[in-house]
Structures are given as C-alpha cells and as structure tokens.
Design a protein around this motif. Structure first.
Motif, PDB file in Angstrom:
ATOM      1  N   ASN A  15       0.851  -1.221  -0.144  1.00  0.00           N
ATOM      2  CA  ASN A  15       0.136   0.038  -0.043  1.00  0.00           C
ATOM      3  C   ASN A  15       1.037   1.311  -0.024  1.00  0.00           C
ATOM      4  N   THR A  16       1.689   1.150   0.656  1.00  0.00           N
ATOM      5  CA  THR A  16       2.527   2.419   0.962  1.00  0.00           C
ATOM      6  C   THR A  16       3.392   2.710  -0.203  1.00  0.00           C
ATOM      7  N   ALA A  17       4.002   1.696  -0.967  1.00  0.00           N
ATOM      8  CA  ALA A  17       4.923   1.733  -2.141  1.00  0.00           C
ATOM      9  C   ALA A  17       3.797   2.071  -3.432  1.00  0.00           C
ATOM     10  N   GLY A  18       2.486   1.888  -3.334  1.00  0.00           N
ATOM     11  CA  GLY A  18       1.475   2.129  -4.444  1.00  0.00           C
ATOM     12  C   GLY A  18       1.705   0.947  -5.198  1.00  0.00           C
ATOM     13  N   VAL A  19       1.854  -0.278  -4.866  1.00  0.00           N
ATOM     14  CA  VAL A  19       2.001  -1.514  -5.617  1.00  0.00           C
ATOM     15  C   VAL A  19       0.614  -2.318  -5.512  1.00  0.00           C
ATOM     16  N   VAL A  27       4.209  -9.847   1.684  1.00  0.00           N
ATOM     17  CA  VAL A  27       3.620  -8.618   1.774  1.00  0.00           C
ATOM     18  C   VAL A  27       3.057  -8.387   3.265  1.00  0.00           C
ATOM     19  N   ALA A  28       3.902  -7.776   4.079  1.00  0.00           N
ATOM     20  CA  ALA A  28       3.621  -7.280   5.585  1.00  0.00           C
ATOM     21  C   ALA A  28       3.051  -6.049   5.810  1.00  0.00           C
ATOM     22  N   LEU A  29       2.595  -5.959   7.034  1.00  0.00           N
ATOM     23  CA  LEU A  29       2.181  -4.512   7.388  1.00  0.00           C
ATOM     24  C   LEU A  29       3.191  -3.682   7.516  1.00  0.00           C
ATOM     25  N   ASP A  30       2.994  -2.393   7.178  1.00  0.00           N
ATOM     26  CA  ASP A  30       4.146  -1.468   7.460  1.00  0.00           C
ATOM     27  C   ASP A  30       3.970  -0.833   8.820  1.00  0.00           C
ATOM     28  N   GLU A  31       4.748   0.247   9.323  1.00  0.00           N
ATOM     29  CA  GLU A  31       4.707   0.460  10.536  1.00  0.00           C
ATOM     30  C   GLU A  31       3.392   0.952  11.014  1.00  0.00           C
ATOM     31  N   ARG A  32       2.607   1.862  10.363  1.00  0.00           N
ATOM     32  CA  ARG A  32       1.389   2.248  10.547  1.00  0.00           C
ATOM     33  C   ARG A  32       0.414   1.099  10.537  1.00  0.00           C
ATOM     34  N   ALA A  34       1.081  -1.841  11.370  1.00  0.00           N
ATOM     35  CA  ALA A  34       1.045  -2.784  12.658  1.00  0.00           C
ATOM     36  C   ALA A  34       0.435  -2.029  14.075  1.00  0.00           C
ATOM     37  N   ALA A  35       0.504  -0.667  13.759  1.00  0.00           N
ATOM     38  CA  ALA A  35      -0.287   0.041  14.955  1.00  0.00           C
ATOM     39  C   ALA A  35      -1.705   0.177  14.761  1.00  0.00           C
ATOM     40  N   GLN A  36      -2.306   0.229  13.529  1.00  0.00           N
ATOM     41  CA  GLN A  36      -3.555  -0.281  13.311  1.00  0.00           C
ATOM     42  C   GLN A  36      -3.975  -1.565  14.019  1.00  0.00           C
ATOM     43  N   ALA A  37      -3.227  -2.451  13.607  1.00  0.00           N
ATOM     44  CA  ALA A  37      -3.659  -4.094  14.181  1.00  0.00           C
ATOM     45  C   ALA A  37      -3.622  -3.725  15.698  1.00  0.00           C
ATOM     46  N   ALA A  38      -2.544  -3.296  16.295  1.00  0.00           N
ATOM     47  CA  ALA A  38      -2.345  -3.091  17.726  1.00  0.00           C
ATOM     48  C   ALA A  38      -3.394  -2.512  18.471  1.00  0.00           C
ATOM     49  N   ALA A  39      -4.193  -1.550  17.503  1.00  0.00           N
ATOM     50  CA  ALA A  39      -5.424  -0.693  18.174  1.00  0.00           C
ATOM     51  C   ALA A  39      -6.789  -1.605  17.977  1.00  0.00           C
ATOM     52  N   LEU A  40      -6.706  -2.615  17.262  1.00  0.00           N
ATOM     53  CA  LEU A  40      -7.928  -3.275  16.870  1.00  0.00           C
ATOM     54  C   LEU A  40      -8.466  -3.951  18.167  1.00  0.00           C
ATOM     55  N   PRO A  41      -7.700  -4.784  18.903  1.00  0.00           N
ATOM     56  CA  PRO A  41      -8.457  -5.388  20.142  1.00  0.00           C
ATOM     57  C   PRO A  41      -9.177  -4.083  21.047  1.00  0.00           C
ATOM     58  N   GLY A  42      -8.631  -2.974  21.051  1.00  0.00           N
ATOM     59  CA  GLY A  42      -9.242  -2.002  22.063  1.00  0.00           C
ATOM     60  C   GLY A  42     -10.762  -1.416  21.373  1.00  0.00           C
TER      61      GLY A  42
END
Length: 228
Positions: A15-19, A27-32, A34-42
C-alpha cells in the motif's frame, strides 16, 4: 442470523509503495499498519466474537495477531474464498502504471466485465466471497446462535464485493464503496434482508455489542434510536 464484522487488513508495505500486491507472498504490514492492528483489540472491546476467519495472506494474519493474543480462546479459521483477488499479470505492478492499461477503465466503470489477465474475474471474486459469508453465517448460527458476532479479516475488494451484495447493488456500482486499511464494516444478516451497520469505520466499535432489538428484525420506521 449472525452479525458479520469485516476487517480489512492494516496498511501494508505494498500500500505504501503504491503497488498492487495481489497474492504476492511476503507482503507485510508497514509501521502504521502494525499500529492499526495493535489498536484493533481495544476498538472491539466489549464486542463478543464467536470466531475469526482470515484470508491466508500474511498481511491479514498479522492484522489479527494482536486480537488473537488479547482473546486466547478465540477460534481462528482460514478460508481462501476471502483471500485477495487473483490479479494475475497485474500483481506486483505499480498502480500508477496500471492506470494506463485499457482494462483499468473497465475495472473502474464496468467491473462486472473485468477479467484480470492470467487471473480471475471480479464476478467470480464476488461469488466466492459471498458464498463464503453465507456458509459462515450458517455455521456460526448453528454453533453459536443467531445473535452471534464473528469476524472476517480480508482485503479491500472483498469487503466492497460483500457490501455491494448486502445492499443489493449491481457489481458495477461496487467502486462507489471504500474500505480503508484496518477499517471495520459490519453487516447483520436476517432471514429477509441484511442490514449494513458500519461501513469503513475506523473509530470506536463498542456499539456493535449485542443489544435489544425493539423492531424485531424489521427496519426501524423513522430511523430508530440507535445504539445505547
């Protein structure tokens, strides 16, 4: 029937690279993301989940990892039918480059006619995704009752296809729907019609917890009072 909570995976490196990642492995999560995923439980705190279903791709599994850690007993299932579109020869290419292809306009304006070279058609994508949801609705209801909630972690075009079906929209209108990374879309299925409860929600989701339904499954005339 159950309530489906559709989660698009968090923002990925593609997503970040426009690909257009498609089903490209690794294809992994980028830093943002990963933060979005960390917020999902809350965001889902207070919403009981009978099960989680995921696309087999890494970015979806990474998105669900914090939620599964927060709910160690939550059953997890993998279903290829909610996997990413087989974009075929388009996979791994820059979106800016693809925008110059003749097929791009078809995908945008007449997606029901779009077939990706060496890939699949968007008609087939919607058919498999909707079939998966219907099958999971039946299974979740049998095992957990009609008021159960379950989660499916998937991809943007899958979310849009399922929403179009729930709204009775022709597939040619599905590009009018958006699903941002780690957004939540919720659909409550009933015997006669689905109800779209959330679309692309990136905020608080506590109102998706079970509550009394004074309308008894019908549309609330006048709009109703909303969630408590």
């Amino acid at each position: 029937m159950p309530t489906l909570i559709l989660v698009r995976h968090g923002r990925s490196t593609a997503n970040t690279a426009g690909v257009l990642a498609g089903r490209t492995p690794g294809v992994a999560l980028d830093e943002r993301g990963a933060a979005q995923a960390a917020a999902l439980p809350g965001r889902l705190a207070g919403v009981p989940l009978a099960a989680a279903v995921t696309s087999p791709l890494q970015r979806c599994r990474e998105t669900l990892a914090p939620l599964l850690a927060a709910r160690p007993g939550l059953p997890l299932h993998t279903d290829d039918r909610v996997g990413e579109v087989h974009y075929g020869d388009w996979s791994g290419r820059k979106l800016a480059e693809l925008a110059g292809e003749p097929l791009w306009e078809v995908v945008q304006r007449h997606p029901s006619a779009a077939v990706f070279p060496a890939g699949e058609s968007l008609r087939d994508v919607q058919a498999r995704a909707v079939a998966a949801v219907r099958d999971w609705n039946d299974r979740i209801e049998r095992e957990h009752g009609p008021d159960a909630r379950y989660l499916v972690c998937t991809h943007g075009d899958i979310v849009k296809s399922v929403v179009a079906d729930a709204l009775g929209l022709h597939l040619d209108h599905f590009q009018r729907i958006t699903a941002d990374p780690c957004s939540v879309t919720a659909i409550r299925y009933t015997r006669l019609r689905p109800y779209l409860l959330r679309l692309g929600d990136t905020g608080d989701l506590s109102a998706l917890a079970p509550a009394a339904d004074p309308a008894g499954g019908d549309a609330a005339v006048g709009g109703g009072a909303g969630a408590p």
